[in-house]
Design an enzyme around this catalytic site. Sequence first.
Site, PDB file in Angstrom:
ATOM      1  N   LYS A   1      73.944  21.424 -80.167  1.00 53.69           N
ATOM      2  CA  LYS A   1      74.707  22.504 -80.808  1.00 53.69           C
ATOM      3  C   LYS A   1      75.030  23.608 -79.810  1.00 53.69           C
ATOM      4  CE  LYS A   1      73.525  23.678 -84.968  1.00 53.69           C
ATOM      5  NZ  LYS A   1      72.804  24.267 -86.122  1.00 53.69           N
TER       6      LYS A   1
ATOM      7  N   GLY B   1      68.687  20.429 -87.684  1.00 55.57           N
ATOM      8  CA  GLY B   1      68.740  19.213 -86.878  1.00 55.57           C
ATOM      9  C   GLY B   1      68.300  17.965 -87.619  1.00 55.57           C
TER      10      GLY B   1
ATOM     11  N   GLU C   1      66.093  18.776 -72.672  1.00 51.53           N
ATOM     12  CA  GLU C   1      66.017  17.324 -72.473  1.00 51.53           C
ATOM     13  C   GLU C   1      67.397  16.683 -72.587  1.00 51.53           C
ATOM     14  OE1 GLU C   1      62.332  18.397 -75.072  1.00 51.53           O
ATOM     15  OE2 GLU C   1      64.406  19.058 -74.849  1.00 51.53           O
TER      16      GLU C   1
ATOM     17  N   HIS D   1      49.779  -6.771 -91.534  1.00 49.53           N
ATOM     18  CA  HIS D   1      48.924  -7.302 -90.478  1.00 49.53           C
ATOM     19  C   HIS D   1      48.571  -6.231 -89.458  1.00 49.53           C
ATOM     20  CE1 HIS D   1      49.431 -11.490 -91.846  1.00 49.53           C
ATOM     21  NE2 HIS D   1      50.643 -11.068 -92.216  1.00 49.53           N
TER      22      HIS D   1
END
Length: 574
Positions: free
Chosen positions: A214, A274, A220, A392
Amino acid sequence: MSSARGGIVDTKAWQELKSHVGEISKLHLKDLLGDKARCESMMKEYDGIALDFSRQRATQDTFQKLFQLAKEMKLKDKIDRMFGGDHINSTEDRPVLHVALRAPREALIACDGKNVVPEVWEVLDKMKDFSNRVREGQWLGATGKPLTDVVAIGIGGSFLGPLFVHTAMQTEPGCARLAKGRRLLFLSNVDPIDAAFTLKGLSQETTLVVIVSKTFTTVETMLNARTMRTWITSTLGPAAVAKHMVAVSTNLKLVKEFGIDPANAFAFWDWVGGRYSVCSAVGVLPLALQYGFANVNEFLEGASSIDSHFRVAPFERNLPVLLGLISVWNVSFLGCPARAILPYSQALQKFAPHIQQLSMESNGKGVSIDGTPLPYETGEIDFGEPGTNGQHSFYQLIHQGRIIPCDFVGIIKSQQPMYLSGEPVSNHDELMCNFFAQADALAYGKTPDELRAEGVPDSLVPHKTFTGNRPSLSLLLPNLTPYTIGQLLAIYEHRIAVQGFIWGINSFDQWGVELGKSLAGKVRNQMHLWRTKGKVVEGFNYSTTTLLNRYLKGKAQIYSASYGVFPSEVIRKN
């Protein structure tokens, strides 16, 4: 929202529910499930989706008390305020209007006195036009080749939501047909291994990059964006950025400085959080590029259907409200710390990770909306895995360990049906046999007497005993199409909001993610000074200083020659 101060814990409904726990503790689900009238009252349906919550440790009286709690906490008013564009995210002074992202074109949803729906459709129309041009070969790459591969760069809600929808759509026959010859990949983690995985087998000439930020400043995301820019320009030159990179952002100045034409920036708004943004350009653009806009529009229509239901349906028949109240009951009154999300569809393998963020970032709060410490538990530890894989993995704990309420999500018609000649049931039937059986196994359990009657040795009886009385609910969808995927998303979005509304917290901020990020900035600065000026690491505790020094010295050789070091198979060197 109401606060905890002199609020929820002092309401008559809360006190009655606390007292009611003693009554419920004397009841076992195997007895409750024998009450047909009770079970019938706990089965609801809306727009093809069936909800069965008869395996909750609750009676009709429990729900009457929960409805009264909702009334005392003004749940209806809070829902209306959200749809009305009030600034219910008070800590950030913002409305919460992700419902506007999928509203019909003719709808009226006001934000600060202005109808935002026309703006939403302006962006939707722009994405439809752009995605059509790319898919039809009218928008070509720098060398004149069609752009058949899309890499979407984002993190958190800009990644998990779109990934969930993409994974759910990719095996749906209609979507798969329209995606033939195309690829959609996601780059989220700043770990270079993620970039290496993402770029493996891609060609710069046929790749389009969608940068989702934005503000165009997310650390990152922007490092990954610069990495992708370097990958593209290393082969095609700087001018190729304008043809191979677009943005989902509102910061047109930084978009232009990056090399992207601002005309190729797709907007979204401050009233979109977000983790609630998959229905905005964050998700719509990459999904439309992969599957065509018509499929994505169907997804939005499914979400909108649930929005309408959530807004107007009586609480007794309102799927998100019922689910939210069930979670409040399990967390705050029965003391259940977690929730397992168990979709019996491999196509929903990314559903639990998305809901994990949506729920835990929204409701993982320790104070009320006015800042008062909460005297009760909120939020759940969400986790999950598609059946039967989860059986499992962690079902052992669910059956014989801690009490963890389970959400079973099943599909009537498989996206990819298989039926082998001579087999008693189809592959999907076998999957769904487990869907139905696991819920009953959790509810009924198996007693020592039943085991002895089967001839189980006394030494093994304690190990094979199942106490049962473990709550679950079941959602059964008619199929898994873009429409029902949108429905499923919106059900959980609103369920989580209901929990926050009842608890009196702000489900739409996320201050808990900020501290670690700010401290990372301090570490980043120290790393840079150590490498460029040899400055001693300082300002940290002994533990961090020791480990940081060990890390820097261990990587010193990598940085000894020069910067601009890339894995040779990822970034082509000139």
